[in-house]
Motif scaffolding. Structure first.
Motif, PDB file in Angstrom:
ATOM      1  N   GLY A  16       0.789  -1.231   0.000  1.00  0.00           N
ATOM      2  CA  GLY A  16       0.000   0.000   0.000  1.00  0.00           C
ATOM      3  C   GLY A  16       0.814   1.270   0.000  1.00  0.00           C
ATOM      4  N   LEU A  17       2.159   1.177  -0.023  1.00  0.00           N
ATOM      5  CA  LEU A  17       3.007   2.365   0.053  1.00  0.00           C
ATOM      6  C   LEU A  17       3.219   2.969  -1.330  1.00  0.00           C
ATOM      7  CD1 LEU A  17       5.751   1.171   2.583  1.00  0.00           C
ATOM      8  CD2 LEU A  17       3.591   2.340   3.058  1.00  0.00           C
ATOM      9  N   SER A  18       3.450   4.292  -1.363  1.00  0.00           N
ATOM     10  CA  SER A  18       3.716   4.993  -2.616  1.00  0.00           C
ATOM     11  C   SER A  18       5.139   4.722  -3.071  1.00  0.00           C
ATOM     12  CB  SER A  18       3.523   6.504  -2.434  1.00  0.00           C
ATOM     13  OG  SER A  18       4.504   7.024  -1.548  1.00  0.00           O
ATOM     14  N   ARG A  19       5.460   5.164  -4.268  1.00  0.00           N
ATOM     15  CA  ARG A  19       6.801   4.910  -4.801  1.00  0.00           C
ATOM     16  C   ARG A  19       7.858   5.656  -3.988  1.00  0.00           C
ATOM     17  NH1 ARG A  19       7.290   8.547 -10.350  1.00  0.00           N
ATOM     18  NH2 ARG A  19       6.752  10.554  -9.399  1.00  0.00           N
ATOM     19  N   TRP A 112      13.145  -0.067  10.603  1.00  0.00           N
ATOM     20  CA  TRP A 112      11.717   0.014  10.287  1.00  0.00           C
ATOM     21  C   TRP A 112      10.985   0.887  11.306  1.00  0.00           C
ATOM     22  CZ3 TRP A 112       8.280  -0.423   6.670  1.00  0.00           C
ATOM     23  CH2 TRP A 112       6.945  -0.625   6.984  1.00  0.00           C
ATOM     24  N   ASP A 113      11.317   0.730  12.595  1.00  0.00           N
ATOM     25  CA  ASP A 113      10.676   1.551  13.633  1.00  0.00           C
ATOM     26  C   ASP A 113      10.991   3.028  13.428  1.00  0.00           C
ATOM     27  OD1 ASP A 113       9.515  -0.615  14.831  1.00  0.00           O
ATOM     28  OD2 ASP A 113      11.061  -0.871  16.355  1.00  0.00           O
ATOM     29  N   GLU A 114      12.230   3.340  12.988  1.00  0.00           N
ATOM     30  CA  GLU A 114      12.583   4.732  12.707  1.00  0.00           C
ATOM     31  C   GLU A 114      11.727   5.287  11.574  1.00  0.00           C
ATOM     32  OE1 GLU A 114      16.717   5.111  11.950  1.00  0.00           O
ATOM     33  OE2 GLU A 114      17.348   4.363  13.911  1.00  0.00           O
ATOM     34  N   LEU A 115      11.505   4.471  10.534  1.00  0.00           N
ATOM     35  CA  LEU A 115      10.663   4.912   9.419  1.00  0.00           C
ATOM     36  C   LEU A 115       9.233   5.147   9.882  1.00  0.00           C
ATOM     37  CD1 LEU A 115      11.948   2.549   6.568  1.00  0.00           C
ATOM     38  CD2 LEU A 115      12.176   5.037   6.646  1.00  0.00           C
ATOM     39  N   THR A 121       1.665   7.732   9.235  1.00  0.00           N
ATOM     40  CA  THR A 121       0.505   7.409   8.394  1.00  0.00           C
ATOM     41  C   THR A 121       0.657   6.067   7.706  1.00  0.00           C
ATOM     42  OG1 THR A 121       1.498   8.635   6.558  1.00  0.00           O
ATOM     43  CG2 THR A 121      -0.047   9.829   7.984  1.00  0.00           C
ATOM     44  N   TRP A 122       1.888   5.542   7.634  1.00  0.00           N
ATOM     45  CA  TRP A 122       2.079   4.218   7.029  1.00  0.00           C
ATOM     46  C   TRP A 122       1.298   3.160   7.787  1.00  0.00           C
ATOM     47  CZ3 TRP A 122       7.978   3.468   5.572  1.00  0.00           C
ATOM     48  CH2 TRP A 122       8.335   4.451   4.652  1.00  0.00           C
TER      49      TRP A 122
END
Length: 780
Positions: A16-19, A112-115, A121-122
């Motif tokens: 579901g993530l954008s490019r 991943w937690d940092e992102l 909103t992810w």
């Protein structure tokens, strides 16, 4: 590498993530190599990373309780494993072993937690994707279960009533041990019943080892439904309570807690968790973590012992961030209670500061102290700070975090005291500034001493002194003090509203508005993320080369944008993206070094260019006309170059010495190119933002030819961004520093006020005795 983005997109949790978001995920992945026969992950290990196979092959091995191993799958290039570790961190369900030379891309749970922290909103997109995935799995599950229920019904009906009763009640047990099942269920013949079931042709039971058996999950669900239908829910609840009591008597705390949890006897669950926390911590930490996920929030928040135990378990499992969040969540729930007190606010402030520095263990201890203090105040305890420290030490056996230990906790408390003193000192300094500003301002306003100024100029000096002292000591927000200054001038008629508020109509104010809007568009459209990737690719992936690159970027931006705050607004996001692309944590020594290098252009070298700062422009405007004509843009640059080179050498040496990176960059040129490929062509908003930037820069550089003021060029770009919807009101409200614009609108009038009241001449006469003796020495 070209297939890596497509592989990432095919994974359900990323689909579901954008490019641009996919590119940011790729930026956090690191390349790892494994030789033949190496174990990448082991069954039962904590899930701490996700892997994509670049080349080579691995086998998936399932290890049984009895020590037997079975290869159940073979994975090759573009296959992946461990994606659920990013979400749950649960133990690995299988062992992964290489069967040939293998290269993988690895995304750690920490990265991943940092992102997620930067892009919350992810989580909504991930939830939607996983919901669809679970819906499809549920459909497949229902089809398989219907067939299985038919088989189970046939077997169940073939048994005697005594056997049916045994199996119904045995379905409440996760494992059946023939040595204890008779005591647990108060029945005889259990071993015979189980052996008969094992020898049947129906795959409904599995022999684990020794005298232990396990019912098939579907068969267990079938029998539990039969239990409710034949004997009722009340009997089922009584059986769970009976089994829990028997397990507690046998010393099997996990099973006792499990059965108390099944009947939602939360007081009993709490009692066992508190009484057996040390044993559970060492032998069943993951189990306890899962138990906490089922405890109702109202019960959890009401008992601080549970909060401490959950934080202790998470810390033991290495999830310091989760332990920190646990305390923060509970303390936020108590915000309506005692959290307004100064002591707890200090603990929270220090915890956030320590968290930002990456010192999670100390931050957790700080939050634990805050919760203890909140509990004391809720009980109306009147404890002094010394008693609070003493209480924390007394409770260390109750809620000590294994990550710190007694010596660390002792050192932390020693550090805590001067930190609290600093916060108190900061509060005292504001009070000192408030009193000092009022005192000096009142003396000059009402006392009107003979300073060689008229009455109006003396009063203006008093109001200006009050304002400057309040700014220096930060008694109130800068823009709030500026408004007090403006209203004081207008209401006392020391100056006209047109003069006081003239800054809001000045070209400097409109240029700042235009530049801030341009910065918001460039960062919001993702253009600067793209530019930061190009910047990484232009120079070697070496920390010192990147220091040079960011310093160069700062100097270039400084040459074009005279307003320092506007420069910072435009470049700050680019620096964050650059640090993120290089794999450096924020904050860290490496990221701090990058920001310090860019600060050469953002602040320290503002005198290098005539347009490098508003101070340079003001100084240039005060020069006599014939001298001002001599100081062109190029002449100014040549005159300022020698001291600039000295400053550059000193600052770069200090940066390299003080901010040596803790680790090398974790990114390759291939990954940078892959991120750019994922971003693809410029989007509509990026094109508009880029065009507006080029138009603005070109317009500024060609002012002598077209004669249009730089402010109106910036405002033209701002109008383009607004009318093409690149900047909507929501973006402008959040991304543009309106507090700065209010502050500037008022303060831009100060030079004219000083000139009209002849305060500038008075100040020159005041400092001339200091300056005159050194006029013969230009260096001094």
């Amino acid at each position: 590498m070209a297939v890596l983005p497509e592989t990432i997109r095919s994974i359900p949790i990323f689909s579901g993530l954008s490019r641009e978001d996919i590119a940011k995920v790729l930026g956090k992945m690191e390349e790892c190599s494994f030789s033949v026969g190496m174990t990448i992950v082991s069954q039962g290990d904590k899930g701490d990373a996700f892997y994509v196979i670049q080349s080579g092959a691995v086998q998936v091995v399932l290890e049984s309780v009895g020590g037997r191993s079975e290869a159940i799958a073979l994975l090759g290039p573009q296959d992946y494993f461990g994606e659920m570790a990013l979400l749950s961190g649960e133990p690995r369900s299988a062992t992964i072993i290489t069967v040939k030379e293998t290269n993988v891309w690895r995304l750690s749970r920490e990265a991943w937690d940092e992102l997620i922290d930067r892009h919350p909103t992810w989580l909504l997109q991930l939830c939607a994707t996983l919901s669809k995935r679970l819906s499809r799995a549920d459909q497949q599950y229902s089809i398989g279960r219907d067939a299985f229920n038919s088989l189970a019904e046939e077997l169940y009906n073939s048994k005697s009533p005594e056997q049916q009763k045994f199996f119904r009640r045995a379905a409440l047990l996760s494992e059946i041990d023939t040595n204890t099942v008779g005591t647990l269920l108060q029945t005889e013949g259990a071993k015979q019943f189980l052996e008969e079931l094992e020898t049947s042709n129906f795959p409904l039971i599995r022999h684990l080892e020794g005298e232990r058996y396990e019912l098939h999950l579907f068969f267990r669900d079938f029998l539990r439904e039969k239990l409710l239908a034949v004997e009722g829910k009340e009997v089922s609840q009584q059986l769970h309570a009976q089994i829990a009591a028997q397990y507690e008597a046998l010393g099997d705390w996990q099973q006792a807690i499990h059965h108390f949890k099944e009947i939602q006897d939360w007081p009993a669950v709490t009692r066992l968790l508190v009484a057996q926390k040390e044993e559970l911590l060492n032998g069943a930490a993951v189990f306890v973590k899962n138990v906490f996920e089922n405890i109702p929030q109202e019960h959890f928040f009401a008992d601080s012992q549970l909060v401490h135990i959950k934080a202790m378990i998470l810390a033991h499992l290495g999830d310091l961030v989760g332990a920190f969040r646990t305390y923060k969540e509970v303390l936020s729930q108590k915000a309506q209670g005692s959290l307004g007190t100064e002591g707890i606010s200090r603990y929270l402030t220090m915890a956030d500061t320590l968290r930002n520095r990456g010192e999670y263990a100390q931050a957790i201890n700080c939050l634990r102290s805050a919760l203890n203090l909140a509990e004391q105040e809720t009980a109306n305890w009147d404890a002094s700070p010394a008693e609070v420290y003493r209480t924390d030490n007394q409770r260390s056996s109750e809620a000590a975090l294994p990550v710190s230990g007694a010596r660390v906790r002792s050192r932390f408390l020693d550090r805590l005291r001067p930190s609290a003193g600093f916060l108190r000192a900061s509060s005292r300094s504001r009070w000192l500034g408030a009193i000092l500003g009022l005192g000096i301002g009142s003396y000059l306003w009402f006392g009107t001493p003979d300073l060689g100024l008229d009455r109006g100029a003396t009063r203006l000096l008093g109001l200006l002194s009050f304002t400057l002292i309040y700014w220096v000591f930060r008694v109130l927000p800068d823009y709030g003090v500026a408004l007090i200054f403006a209203l004081g001038l207008i209401l006392t008629r020391l100056a006209t509203p047109q003069t006081v508020m003239g800054g809001f109509a000045s070209t400097t104010w409109f240029m700042t508005l235009g530049v801030l809007g341009l910065g918001a568009a460039i960062t919001g459209s993702g253009l600067f993320y793209r530019l930061s990737l190009h910047l990484v690719r232009m120079f070697p992936l070496n920390y010192y080369w990147q220091i040079f690159a960011t310093g160069l970027m700062g100097v270039v931006v400084m040459a074009l944008i005279p307003q320092q705050t506007a420069r910072t607004a435009i470049t700050s996001q680019m620096l964050v993206n650059l640090s993120e692309s290089l794999g450096y944590k924020t904050p860290s020594k490496a990221s701090t070094g990058l920001f310090a290098a860019s600060f050469l252009g953002l602040g320290q070298l503002g005198f290098l260019f005539l347009t490098g700062s508003t101070t340079s422009l003001i100084a240039w405007g005060l020069l006599p006309r014939d001298v001002r004509l001599q100081f062109t843009w190029g002449y100014w640059f040549i005159a300022a170059l020698p001291p600039t080179l000295v400053v550059i050498a000193i600052v770069l040496f200090c940066i390299i010495f003080l901010y040596r990176p803790e680790s090398e960059p974790k990114i390759s040129y291939k990954m940078v190119q892959t991120q750019l490929d994922v971003l693809g062509a410029l989007s509509f908003k990026e094109w508009i933002s880029f065009s507006a930037l080029c138009l603005t820069v070109a317009g500024w550089l060609t002012v002598p030819y077209h004669g249009i003021d730089s402010a109106w060029i910036a405002l033209i770009a701002f109008a383009i961004l607004v009318n093409t919807a690149v900047l909507d009101w929501g973006t402008m409200r959040k991304a543009i520093d309106w507090e700065l614009l209010i502050y500037m609108g008022v303060t831009l009038s100060i030079p004219e006020l000083l000139t009209r009241a002849k305060l500038d001449q008075w100040l020159v006469e005041l400092i001339s005795p200091v300056i005159d003796p050194v006029l013969h020495n230009p260096a001094l």
